[in-house]
Design a protein around this motif. Structure first.
Motif, PDB file in Angstrom:
ATOM      1  N   GLY A  61       0.808  -1.214   0.000  1.00 19.88           N
ATOM      2  CA  GLY A  61       0.000   0.000   0.000  1.00 19.88           C
ATOM      3  C   GLY A  61       0.838   1.260   0.000  1.00 19.88           C
ATOM      4  N   ASP A  62       2.147   1.116   0.188  1.00 20.73           N
ATOM      5  CA  ASP A  62       3.055   2.261   0.145  1.00 20.73           C
ATOM      6  C   ASP A  62       3.814   2.235  -1.177  1.00 20.73           C
ATOM      7  OD1 ASP A  62       4.748   4.364   0.502  1.00 20.73           O
ATOM      8  OD2 ASP A  62       5.916   3.458   2.128  1.00 20.73           O
ATOM      9  N   LYS A  63       3.337   3.014  -2.138  1.00 24.20           N
ATOM     10  CA  LYS A  63       4.036   3.164  -3.414  1.00 24.20           C
ATOM     11  C   LYS A  63       4.733   4.516  -3.492  1.00 24.20           C
ATOM     12  CE  LYS A  63       1.089   0.059  -6.122  1.00 24.20           C
ATOM     13  NZ  LYS A  63       0.318  -0.108  -7.382  1.00 24.20           N
ATOM     14  N   SER A  64       4.986   5.106  -2.339  1.00 26.45           N
ATOM     15  CA  SER A  64       5.670   6.398  -2.301  1.00 26.45           C
ATOM     16  C   SER A  64       7.075   6.266  -2.860  1.00 26.45           C
ATOM     17  CB  SER A  64       5.728   6.920  -0.866  1.00 26.45           C
ATOM     18  OG  SER A  64       4.432   7.079  -0.332  1.00 26.45           O
ATOM     19  N   SER A  65       7.612   7.394  -3.314  1.00 23.11           N
ATOM     20  CA  SER A  65       8.981   7.432  -3.828  1.00 23.11           C
ATOM     21  C   SER A  65       9.868   8.174  -2.840  1.00 23.11           C
ATOM     22  CB  SER A  65       9.021   8.125  -5.195  1.00 23.11           C
ATOM     23  OG  SER A  65      10.316   8.057  -5.741  1.00 23.11           O
ATOM     24  N   TYR A  66      10.949   7.524  -2.419  1.00 21.81           N
ATOM     25  CA  TYR A  66      11.929   8.093  -1.513  1.00 21.81           C
ATOM     26  C   TYR A  66      13.272   8.082  -2.248  1.00 21.81           C
ATOM     27  CZ  TYR A  66       8.352   6.275   1.759  1.00 21.81           C
ATOM     28  OH  TYR A  66       7.177   5.947   2.400  1.00 21.81           O
ATOM     29  N   TYR A  67      13.905   9.224  -2.415  1.00 25.00           N
ATOM     30  CA  TYR A  67      15.189   9.222  -3.130  1.00 25.00           C
ATOM     31  C   TYR A  67      16.119  10.324  -2.628  1.00 25.00           C
ATOM     32  CZ  TYR A  67      12.829  12.635  -6.334  1.00 25.00           C
ATOM     33  OH  TYR A  67      12.144  13.686  -6.885  1.00 25.00           O
ATOM     34  N   TRP A  68      17.429  10.035  -2.726  1.00 21.92           N
ATOM     35  CA  TRP A  68      18.483  10.925  -2.213  1.00 21.92           C
ATOM     36  C   TRP A  68      19.752  10.691  -3.027  1.00 21.92           C
ATOM     37  CZ3 TRP A  68      15.996   7.066   0.551  1.00 21.92           C
ATOM     38  CH2 TRP A  68      16.677   5.859   0.666  1.00 21.92           C
ATOM     39  N   PRO A  69      20.713  11.625  -3.025  1.00 17.52           N
ATOM     40  CA  PRO A  69      21.950  11.438  -3.791  1.00 17.52           C
ATOM     41  C   PRO A  69      22.720  10.216  -3.297  1.00 17.52           C
ATOM     42  CG  PRO A  69      21.724  13.721  -3.088  1.00 17.52           C
ATOM     43  CD  PRO A  69      20.669  12.947  -2.362  1.00 17.52           C
ATOM     44  N   VAL A  70      23.312   9.485  -4.234  1.00 14.76           N
ATOM     45  CA  VAL A  70      24.101   8.321  -3.851  1.00 14.76           C
ATOM     46  C   VAL A  70      25.368   8.771  -3.130  1.00 14.76           C
ATOM     47  CG1 VAL A  70      23.242   6.941  -5.774  1.00 14.76           C
ATOM     48  CG2 VAL A  70      25.380   8.235  -6.037  1.00 14.76           C
ATOM     49  N   LEU A  71      25.916   7.872  -2.305  1.00 17.66           N
ATOM     50  CA  LEU A  71      27.217   8.073  -1.673  1.00 17.66           C
ATOM     51  C   LEU A  71      28.237   7.250  -2.459  1.00 17.66           C
ATOM     52  CD1 LEU A  71      28.363   9.369   1.094  1.00 17.66           C
ATOM     53  CD2 LEU A  71      28.529   6.990   1.827  1.00 17.66           C
ATOM     54  N   ARG A  72      29.388   7.838  -2.723  1.00 18.83           N
ATOM     55  CA  ARG A  72      30.429   7.147  -3.496  1.00 18.83           C
ATOM     56  C   ARG A  72      31.743   7.107  -2.734  1.00 18.83           C
ATOM     57  NH1 ARG A  72      29.189   7.092  -9.525  1.00 18.83           N
ATOM     58  NH2 ARG A  72      27.374   8.442  -9.790  1.00 18.83           N
ATOM     59  N   LEU A  73      32.497   6.035  -2.996  1.00 19.80           N
ATOM     60  CA  LEU A  73      33.881   5.919  -2.551  1.00 19.80           C
ATOM     61  C   LEU A  73      34.797   6.346  -3.685  1.00 19.80           C
ATOM     62  CD1 LEU A  73      33.958   2.449  -0.727  1.00 19.80           C
ATOM     63  CD2 LEU A  73      33.951   4.716   0.328  1.00 19.80           C
ATOM     64  N   GLN A  74      35.781   7.179  -3.375  1.00 19.75           N
ATOM     65  CA  GLN A  74      36.725   7.639  -4.394  1.00 19.75           C
ATOM     66  C   GLN A  74      37.890   6.647  -4.498  1.00 19.75           C
ATOM     67  OE1 GLN A  74      35.237  10.137  -5.931  1.00 19.75           O
ATOM     68  NE2 GLN A  74      33.773   9.713  -4.290  1.00 19.75           N
ATOM     69  N   ASN A  75      37.579   5.435  -4.954  1.00 14.20           N
ATOM     70  CA  ASN A  75      38.566   4.355  -4.984  1.00 14.20           C
ATOM     71  C   ASN A  75      38.974   3.967  -6.401  1.00 14.20           C
ATOM     72  OD1 ASN A  75      36.224   3.152  -5.853  1.00 14.20           O
ATOM     73  ND2 ASN A  75      36.074   1.676  -4.175  1.00 14.20           N
ATOM     74  N   GLY A  76      38.637   4.785  -7.376  1.00 13.16           N
ATOM     75  CA  GLY A  76      39.030   4.501  -8.745  1.00 13.16           C
ATOM     76  C   GLY A  76      38.147   3.528  -9.477  1.00 13.16           C
ATOM     77  N   THR A  77      37.104   3.021  -8.821  1.00 11.18           N
ATOM     78  CA  THR A  77      36.190   2.090  -9.482  1.00 11.18           C
ATOM     79  C   THR A  77      35.448   2.791 -10.620  1.00 11.18           C
ATOM     80  OG1 THR A  77      35.864   0.774  -7.482  1.00 11.18           O
ATOM     81  CG2 THR A  77      34.153   0.636  -9.164  1.00 11.18           C
ATOM     82  N   VAL A  78      35.370   2.108 -11.768  1.00 15.37           N
ATOM     83  CA  VAL A  78      34.632   2.645 -12.902  1.00 15.37           C
ATOM     84  C   VAL A  78      33.194   2.139 -12.802  1.00 15.37           C
ATOM     85  CG1 VAL A  78      34.439   2.754 -15.402  1.00 15.37           C
ATOM     86  CG2 VAL A  78      36.696   2.712 -14.326  1.00 15.37           C
ATOM     87  N   GLU A  79      32.280   3.022 -12.438  1.00 17.16           N
ATOM     88  CA  GLU A  79      30.887   2.640 -12.259  1.00 17.16           C
ATOM     89  C   GLU A  79      30.145   2.641 -13.587  1.00 17.16           C
ATOM     90  OE1 GLU A  79      28.763   1.412 -10.415  1.00 17.16           O
ATOM     91  OE2 GLU A  79      29.330   1.586  -8.318  1.00 17.16           O
ATOM     92  N   GLN A  80      28.906   2.165 -13.540  1.00 19.74           N
ATOM     93  CA  GLN A  80      28.082   2.061 -14.738  1.00 19.74           C
ATOM     94  C   GLN A  80      27.817   3.409 -15.390  1.00 19.74           C
ATOM     95  OE1 GLN A  80      24.387   0.433 -13.383  1.00 19.74           O
ATOM     96  NE2 GLN A  80      24.007   2.055 -11.904  1.00 19.74           N
TER      97      GLN A  80
END
Length: 663
Positions: free
Chosen positions: A271-290
């Motif tokens: 019954g809860d189809k609400s949208s909850y969203y916030w900026p992602v947290l990232r690690l500065q470890n050189g990983t190449v994300e999508q």
């Protein structure tokens, strides 16, 4: 904050901005037109929203141009006009279109043309004496024990030291950071250096003391995009940074109200189809994300590994003064300001802390947490509604924060207060080498906002079933704690009334805690308290996380040898998660130097502290048992067993007697 941090290059009589070799030491600062547009005719809003998003794109493009010029400048200087003059021309044309479309539907706004001009502003950069490393490493340096071998004191990613922006051993600090635009060492603070700045919020006799929990997961499925349906509907990449989404699974820039209503949800209660969203947290470890080569991602300086939260808690709370009314369906709320680094912190509201230290809240610093403690982001949403609109032109004026005593502005009514708590199992970064040993972490941001913690924010769109929303209001107003696993008709009195809850420290009475400035005209109670050292007078706040003990997650035992455990008086390792107190709180106006007595009142509310599964259901259980055996569930289970024992013993006696008679 922005006034203190920025220093204009032109104010110093220099027409060029000094730039470091590995990144920029300046940002593009433009007036935020949306702050002025508090009233826009309904029919003009779609066009206005599109043009506002175009202004953001123009700033982002100018900032990318600034970065490129910084990398190619031979003399480490840049002519401002090469960037600002074209930007001003573009903005002037866009602002004129905004004024025209508003004038066509109503009264044309005056004076908007003065907002076309932008400036280049120097940013706060790391210095060689900035504290580096984990909390323990910082204390060792302060005690004269020196730095780790090979560290040169280059503590940031901007490289604003006049050289090539590299450390003494020839390696790039922090794996290049967020593509060279932050964060820097000065953006972090040891949580042990922060004095407690959160206290119990007072409640009046008619306060609505219940709460309603909804469990929607941690976005383990990886639902991301760089849109913002609230601030930039119909505009792809309107946020210029990536968001985590939980709840509604159809939220993007082009979602209609019908799309949201028909979508699936990650919430336990469908019954809860609400949208909850916030900026992602990232690690500065050189990983190449999508999204490394995508708008909103690496192209705009949002680089590194996206971290999945260890725990997400979503709670709706009551009002300190009286009952709450139901939220209107499709109500939209934004808390915090994604542009606070250049706008100033008037609307900044998100806070940062560590599990076990949530009586200490930061707004303009990322926390350096000791071993066994996780990073916590807390978002407290506005809980006063104008009674008419589900949104407004600037996405703010239709809702408001309650005052310290729960009072809403004239014409507004109290609605359930959403408090989001997001926990991450990340280590304190090694600031002394720019995060090369232990990577830096930071939130995604608009590129010119430089990933500053003060820009953190969160968004909510209410898509609760009307019946479930009615249940929520009833639960909160009747003083119960409810959630997806709570049976209908739960007895009142199981909520978060401080007078009914057991406390970890019985010597502290919630009624004896210091309270905020009684002047209701001060900043609202719902503003989350923050400080780098002392609490700032007038910054009211709430902490829905555990104020003591580790709040779940998998971070126990990490950072061994890098940081000390919290002081004994601040956590109780023997206490169960159910005993850890949560407090709806406001900061003290005057925190004593020794910080004694400033911790939040224990027992104001109870935390689940047990990770995602606990958040889904355990918050709905009674917080304490009362009375003798006959009044408790355990007692009811013992009486049948006792009766059976008596009957069995009687049967044995009769059997023995019958055998004796037969003999």
């Amino acid at each position: 904050m922005a006034v203190n941090v920025f220093a204009s290059a032109t104010e110093a009589g220099d027409t060029a901005v000094p730039l470091g070799g590995s990144g920029v030491a300046a940002t593009v600062d433009c007036p935020d037109l949306s702050e002025r547009l508090t009233t826009v005719p309904e029919q003009a809003r779609p066009d206005v929203d599109t043009e506002l998003a175009r202004l953001d794109e123009q700033i982002a493009a100018a900032y990318r141009q600034l970065q490129e010029a910084a990398r190619t400048a031979d003399d480490a200087k840049l002519d401002e006009g090469a960037i600002l003059d074209p930007l001003k021309k573009e903005r002037a044309g866009t602002i004129e279109r905004i004024a025209a479309v508003i004038g066509k539907a109503g009264k044309r706004p005056e004076g908007l043309d003065t907002l076309a001009e932008c400036t280049l502003r120097r940013t706060e950069v790391a210095t060689t004496d900035a504290p580096g490393g984990s909390p323990d490493q910082q204390r060792q340096q302060q005690n004269g024990k020196g730095e780790e071998p090979g560290n040169t004191g280059n503590t940031g990613n901007t490289g604003d030291d006049g050289d090539d922006g590299q450390t003494g051993d020839g390696q790039q600090p922090g794996n290049g950071g967020q593509a060279g635009n932050g964060p820097v060492a000065a953006d972090y603070a040891d949580i042990n250096s922060v004095r407690p700045n959160v206290v119990q919020a007072p409640r009046q006799k008619n306060a609505s003391t219940g709460s309603f929990a909804t469990s929607c997961g941690v976005n383990a499925e990886g639902l991301f995009n760089s849109d913002n349906l609230i601030a930039a509907p119909g505009v792809s990449n309107g946020a210029h940074h990536f968001h985590d989404y939980v709840g509604n699974q159809a939220n993007d820039a082009f979602s209609s109200d019908e799309d949201l209503a028909a979508a699936g949800t990650s919430c336990a209660d469908q019954g809860d189809k609400s949208s909850y969203y916030w900026p992602v947290l990232r690690l500065q470890n050189g990983t190449v994300e999508q999204d490394a080569e995508s708008p909103g991602g690496g192209i705009e300086g949002n680089a590194g590994e996206i971290v999945t939260p260890a725990e997400v808690t979503l709670r709706f709370e009551g009002n300190e003064r009286g009952e709450v009314t139901e939220m209107p369906r499709l109500l939209r709320i934004i808390t915090g300001d994604a542009k606070a680094f250049v706008n100033g912190d008037t609307n900044a509201n998100a806070s940062w802390s560590c599990t076990g230290f949530e009586d200490r809240q930061l707004k303009d610093k990322y926390p350096l947490c000791p071993s066994g403690s996780d990073v916590v982001r807390t978002f407290t949403f506005q809980s006063c509604w104008d009674g008419r609109n589900i949104d407004s032109a600037n996405h703010r004026t239709h809702v408001a924060f309650a005052a310290a005593d729960g009072t809403c502005p004239d014409g507004f009514r109290a609605i359930p207060r959403l408090v989001q708590r997001v926990v991450y199992d990340v280590d304190a970064p090694s600031l002394q080498d720019g995060g090369r040993t232990v990577p830096l972490f930071a939130v995604d941001s608009f590129p010119e906002q430089l990933h500053k913690p003060v820009t953190d924010h969160s968004d909510f769109i209410n898509v609760f079933d009307e019946d479930l929303m009615r249940e929520m209001a009833d639960c909160i107003n009747s003083g119960r704690e409810c959630g997806p696993d709570t049976p209908p008709g739960s007895e009142p009195g199981q909520g978060e009334n401080p007078q009914e809850q057991p406390t970890e420290n019985p010597t502290k009475d919630p009624q004896e805690q210091p309270t905020e400035n009684p002047d209701a005209s001060d900043p609202p109670a719902e503003r989350t308290a923050t400080a780098s050292a002392p609490a700032v007078p007038g910054q009211d706040g709430r902490d829905d996380g555990e104020s003591e003990g580790k709040g779940g997650g998998s971070g126990a035992g990490r950072n061994d040898g890098q940081a000390s455990a919290p002081p004994a008086q601040e956590r109780d390792d023997d206490a169960s998660p159910r005993a850890e107190p949560r407090a709806a709180t406001t900061p003290a106006d005057d925190t004593p130097d020794d910080a004694s007595g400033a911790a939040p009142a224990p027992g104001a509310t109870q935390g689940t502290g047990g990770g995602e599964d606990a958040a889904a259901g355990s918050a709905t259980e009674p917080q304490a048992t009362r009375g003798g055996l006959a009044e408790t569930g355990s007692g009811l289970g013992l009486w049948p067993a006792a009766a059976g024992g008596v009957l069995f013993a009687g049967g044995c006696v009769l059997l023995i007697r019958s055998r004796r008679r037969s003999m």
